[in-house]
Design a protein around this motif. Sequence first.
Motif, PDB file in Angstrom:
ATOM      1  N   ILE A 214       7.999  36.149  38.969  1.00 26.95           N
ATOM      2  CA  ILE A 214       8.143  37.773  38.183  1.00 26.95           C
ATOM      3  C   ILE A 214       7.943  39.000  38.865  1.00 26.95           C
ATOM      4  N   LEU A 215       9.122  39.196  38.896  1.00 28.44           N
ATOM      5  CA  LEU A 215       9.369  40.793  39.724  1.00 28.44           C
ATOM      6  C   LEU A 215       8.627  42.029  39.478  1.00 28.44           C
ATOM      7  N   ALA A 216       8.439  42.134  37.438  1.00 23.92           N
ATOM      8  CA  ALA A 216       7.593  43.792  37.922  1.00 23.92           C
ATOM      9  C   ALA A 216       7.107  43.491  37.731  1.00 23.92           C
ATOM     10  N   ALA A 217       6.016  42.084  37.658  1.00 22.47           N
ATOM     11  CA  ALA A 217       4.811  41.759  37.899  1.00 22.47           C
ATOM     12  C   ALA A 217       4.514  41.868  39.316  1.00 22.47           C
ATOM     13  N   ALA A 218       4.757  41.990  39.873  1.00 19.33           N
ATOM     14  CA  ALA A 218       4.597  41.755  41.445  1.00 19.33           C
ATOM     15  C   ALA A 218       5.157  43.122  42.190  1.00 19.33           C
TER      16      ALA A 218
ATOM     17  N   PHE B 198      29.332  32.123  15.539  1.00 22.66           N
ATOM     18  CA  PHE B 198      29.428  33.229  16.005  1.00 22.66           C
ATOM     19  C   PHE B 198      29.573  33.713  17.389  1.00 22.66           C
ATOM     20  N   SER B 199      29.803  33.354  18.128  1.00 24.60           N
ATOM     21  CA  SER B 199      29.609  33.469  19.464  1.00 24.60           C
ATOM     22  C   SER B 199      30.962  35.032  19.681  1.00 24.60           C
ATOM     23  N   ASP B 200      30.111  35.702  19.890  1.00 29.25           N
ATOM     24  CA  ASP B 200      30.979  36.855  20.352  1.00 29.25           C
ATOM     25  C   ASP B 200      31.562  37.075  22.038  1.00 29.25           C
ATOM     26  N   PRO B 201      32.805  37.826  22.324  1.00 29.01           N
ATOM     27  CA  PRO B 201      32.644  38.613  23.481  1.00 29.01           C
ATOM     28  C   PRO B 201      31.204  38.441  24.250  1.00 29.01           C
ATOM     29  N   ALA B 202      31.673  37.986  25.499  1.00 18.50           N
ATOM     30  CA  ALA B 202      30.548  38.469  26.580  1.00 18.50           C
ATOM     31  C   ALA B 202      30.297  39.553  26.400  1.00 18.50           C
ATOM     32  N   ILE B 203      29.397  40.405  27.368  1.00 22.89           N
ATOM     33  CA  ILE B 203      29.612  41.592  27.510  1.00 22.89           C
ATOM     34  C   ILE B 203      28.176  41.595  28.552  1.00 22.89           C
ATOM     35  N   PRO B 204      29.384  41.620  29.678  1.00 26.70           N
ATOM     36  CA  PRO B 204      29.299  41.515  31.190  1.00 26.70           C
ATOM     37  C   PRO B 204      27.793  42.253  31.527  1.00 26.70           C
ATOM     38  N   ASP B 205      27.055  41.253  32.644  1.00 27.59           N
ATOM     39  CA  ASP B 205      25.607  42.281  32.708  1.00 27.59           C
ATOM     40  C   ASP B 205      25.469  43.811  33.998  1.00 27.59           C
TER      41      ASP B 205
ATOM     42  N   LEU C  26      15.673  46.822  41.999  1.00 29.52           N
ATOM     43  CA  LEU C  26      15.729  47.461  40.633  1.00 29.52           C
ATOM     44  C   LEU C  26      17.011  46.714  39.812  1.00 29.52           C
ATOM     45  N   ALA C  27      18.054  46.620  40.369  1.00 27.54           N
ATOM     46  CA  ALA C  27      19.035  45.695  39.736  1.00 27.54           C
ATOM     47  C   ALA C  27      18.694  44.226  38.998  1.00 27.54           C
ATOM     48  N   SER C  28      17.989  43.706  39.984  1.00 30.88           N
ATOM     49  CA  SER C  28      17.298  42.427  39.475  1.00 30.88           C
ATOM     50  C   SER C  28      16.716  42.548  38.477  1.00 30.88           C
ATOM     51  N   LEU C  29      15.818  43.498  38.288  1.00 31.16           N
ATOM     52  CA  LEU C  29      14.905  43.889  37.099  1.00 31.16           C
ATOM     53  C   LEU C  29      16.232  44.484  35.652  1.00 31.16           C
ATOM     54  N   ALA C  30      16.907  45.069  36.709  1.00 32.67           N
ATOM     55  CA  ALA C  30      17.837  45.371  35.068  1.00 32.67           C
ATOM     56  C   ALA C  30      18.500  44.088  34.725  1.00 32.67           C
ATOM     57  N   ARG C  31      18.269  42.786  35.802  1.00 32.78           N
ATOM     58  CA  ARG C  31      19.852  41.694  34.411  1.00 32.78           C
ATOM     59  C   ARG C  31      18.569  41.155  34.133  1.00 32.78           C
ATOM     60  N   HIS C  32      17.116  41.146  34.118  1.00 30.81           N
ATOM     61  CA  HIS C  32      16.447  40.503  33.681  1.00 30.81           C
ATOM     62  C   HIS C  32      16.012  41.354  32.391  1.00 30.81           C
ATOM     63  N   TYR C  33      15.559  42.744  32.247  1.00 29.32           N
ATOM     64  CA  TYR C  33      15.588  43.253  30.935  1.00 29.32           C
ATOM     65  C   TYR C  33      16.667  42.648  30.161  1.00 29.32           C
ATOM     66  N   ARG C  34      17.975  43.130  30.489  1.00 27.08           N
ATOM     67  CA  ARG C  34      19.245  42.499  29.523  1.00 27.08           C
ATOM     68  C   ARG C  34      18.777  41.514  29.083  1.00 27.08           C
ATOM     69  N   MET C  35      19.120  40.402  30.306  1.00 29.63           N
ATOM     70  CA  MET C  35      18.428  38.798  29.583  1.00 29.63           C
ATOM     71  C   MET C  35      17.447  38.185  28.303  1.00 29.63           C
ATOM     72  N   LEU C  36      16.470  39.699  28.783  1.00 30.68           N
ATOM     73  CA  LEU C  36      15.745  39.612  27.433  1.00 30.68           C
ATOM     74  C   LEU C  36      15.764  39.863  25.735  1.00 30.68           C
ATOM     75  N   VAL C  37      16.960  41.327  26.081  1.00 33.29           N
ATOM     76  CA  VAL C  37      17.019  41.840  25.004  1.00 33.29           C
ATOM     77  C   VAL C  37      18.130  40.600  24.182  1.00 33.29           C
ATOM     78  N   ARG C  38      18.920  40.447  24.985  1.00 42.97           N
ATOM     79  CA  ARG C  38      20.121  39.345  24.876  1.00 42.97           C
ATOM     80  C   ARG C  38      19.288  38.115  23.924  1.00 42.97           C
TER      81      ARG C  38
END
Length: 234
Positions: free
Chosen positions: A83-87, A227-234, A128-140
């Motif tokens: 888990i990158l944020a913890a590390a 009801f799958s929405d069009p994917a919003i790119p990461d 930072l890019a990796s953290l942002a990707r995991h953040y967006r994953m959790l928001v989804r």
Amino acid sequence: MKDSDRDWISSHPVFNSLPASDLVVLLQGVIVQDLPADAVLFSQGESPDFLHVLIDGRVGLIGEGADGKQVVVEFMEPGESFILAAALTNAPYLMTARTLHRSRVMLIPAKQLRERVSTDAALASKMLASLARHYRMLVRQIKDLKLRSATERLGCYLLALAEQRPAGPDASVTLMLPVEKALLATRLGTTPENLSRAFANLRSAGVRTSGATVTIADLARLRTASFSDPAIPD
């Protein structure tokens, strides 16, 4: 660490910007473990000694309640770090990591990683890019839990798996569930009983199951039912 492991990490999207000399420094003290299924890599609440990078296999990130209840928050696939944020912050792990299949995992000492990030702008940018990707994953995930029914969440999950598989001659897709259904239920925020109902509800959308094998007759029908929405790119 094998030469093949060193080559693998040097081509990893997070670390491929490092000069060879810097990579050698970062990989000092690195451990590579071959682990059986159901091995605990670290436990919720422990201090982060390593950044874990999954080379092969599958790992579940598991949240634990005070009453002992456990839920799967996410499945880690080969190539992903956790888990990158913890590390990076030296904060306690918020989840437990456990192998779901036989797995090969690289452990990068967290202290060395923090030292490199503090002096290497390119590596810091990748982190930072990796953290942002995991953040967006959790928001989804949070959006799905709040906006979709269990049937719709299952449908969207199957669609994501189907995107990784070639369609058959009749445009159907056959896939294998990557984990047992009880684990999948907790990942989707439901119970095994409700997951069974969700699979039953998707039969009208052309979804058939036989054990861990799932056949999707028509992806378009499944998208409509979910009801799958069009994917919003990461």
